[in-house]
Design a protein around this motif. Structure first.
Motif, mmCIF file in Angstrom:
data_model
loop_
_atom_site.group_PDB
_atom_site.id
_atom_site.type_symbol
_atom_site.label_atom_id
_atom_site.label_comp_id
_atom_site.label_asym_id
_atom_site.label_seq_id
_atom_site.Cartn_x
_atom_site.Cartn_y
_atom_site.Cartn_z
ATOM 1 N N GLN A 1 -10.519 4.564 7.059
ATOM 2 C CA GLN A 1 -11.193 5.730 6.504
ATOM 3 C C GLN A 1 -10.300 6.963 6.501
ATOM 4 O O GLN A 1 -10.640 7.968 5.883
ATOM 5 N N LYS A 2 -9.172 6.888 7.187
ATOM 6 C CA LYS A 2 -8.245 8.012 7.226
ATOM 7 C C LYS A 2 -7.143 7.778 6.198
ATOM 8 O O LYS A 2 -6.417 6.793 6.267
ATOM 9 N N SER A 3 -7.010 8.683 5.262
ATOM 10 C CA SER A 3 -6.053 8.497 4.165
ATOM 11 C C SER A 3 -4.650 8.977 4.499
ATOM 12 O O SER A 3 -3.720 8.765 3.720
ATOM 13 N N ASN A 4 -4.498 9.626 5.663
ATOM 14 C CA ASN A 4 -3.196 10.219 5.994
ATOM 15 C C ASN A 4 -2.384 9.376 6.962
ATOM 16 O O ASN A 4 -1.351 9.816 7.464
ATOM 17 N N HIS B 1 0.851 -1.182 0.000
ATOM 18 C CA HIS B 1 0.000 0.000 0.000
ATOM 19 C C HIS B 1 0.892 1.239 0.000
ATOM 20 O O HIS B 1 1.985 1.237 0.586
ATOM 21 N N GLN C 1 -6.121 -0.257 3.563
ATOM 22 C CA GLN C 1 -7.176 -0.190 2.546
ATOM 23 C C GLN C 1 -8.538 0.072 3.172
ATOM 24 O O GLN C 1 -9.374 0.788 2.608
ATOM 25 N N ASN D 1 0.863 3.812 1.620
ATOM 26 C CA ASN D 1 1.158 4.355 2.942
ATOM 27 C C ASN D 1 1.859 3.359 3.861
ATOM 28 O O ASN D 1 1.982 3.606 5.063
#
Length: 216
Positions: free
Chosen positions: A187-190, A38, A184, A40
């Motif tokens: 809900q937090k993309s950071n 991923h 994945q 992140n």
């Protein structure tokens, strides 16, 4: 407590990994297929405490009062207050404060981390077989604990592959696949997750899993 969450074999007298496990870990270098990470999920090669993050995941024992390796280092960094706090966590009649596969999150106390997430990795079972669900639970539960405490960066060690003797390739695949899934579904993309890989052989395993060439 359910037996599946506790160590299924007593390895307290273990001094070193047996030759079969050492051979398996070395042989695994020839059996690696690339895994996509991923965006992140990062791999850091070096000492875990050199990674800046909101939370560090500690490979604890069931008593949470400190042990060897990373557990000793984390307790040293956090100071005596960490042990004092953990001693107040309710324990069963065998002194278990955190079952295998679960985690307990605490303040970072005197360390450079906001939080320390203590998780208990699995030993091999009584037949020297891996316990993949329990290992995956360590990563999943620790990730969720960090998210619940609004962490945007979490650094993990390679859980259970040291003294506990979990086969390194299988453990590496579980760590990447589990954390990929966690990110994945988050809900937090950071949120940034780092796996810190210290052992030389494990560094080669993670390097090949990423599809990178090993140095000659």
């Amino acid at each position: 407590m359910s037996d599946i969450h506790s160590k299924q074999a007593n390895h307290n007298d273990r001094k070193d990994h047996d030759e079969a496990l050492k051979h398996l870990n070395l042989q695994s270098l020839e059996q690696i297929n690339q895994i996509n990470l991923h965006k992140n999920l990062l791999i850091y090669y070096g000492n875990i405490v050199d990674v800046k993050a909101d939370a560090i995941v500690n490979t604890a024992n069931e008593g949470l009062l400190g042990g060897g390796g990373l557990d000793f280092l984390v307790h040293s960094l956090a100071g005596e207050e960490l042990k004092q706090f953990c001693s107040q966590v309710p324990a069963d009649d065998q002194g278990v404060r955190c079952c295998t596969g679960h985690c307990v999150i605490t303040s970072g106390f005197k360390s450079n981390y906001k939080y320390i997430i203590h998780t208990v990795g699995p030993y091999l079972d009584e037949n020297n077989k891996p316990q993949p669900k329990l290992l995956a639970d360590c990563y999943k539960n620790s990730f969720q604990a960090g998210i619940q405490h609004n962490c945007t960066s979490i650094v993990f060690p390679c859980i259970s592959t040291g003294y506990y003797g979990y086969p390194m390739l299988e453990a590496a695949i579980i760590s990447i696949e589990t954390l990929n899934q966690c990110l994945q579904q988050c809900q937090k993309s950071n949120v940034i997750v780092t796996i810190a890989v210290f052992n030389d052989l494990e560094q080669k395993i993670y390097t090949k899993l990423q599809g990178e060439m090993l140095d000659a």
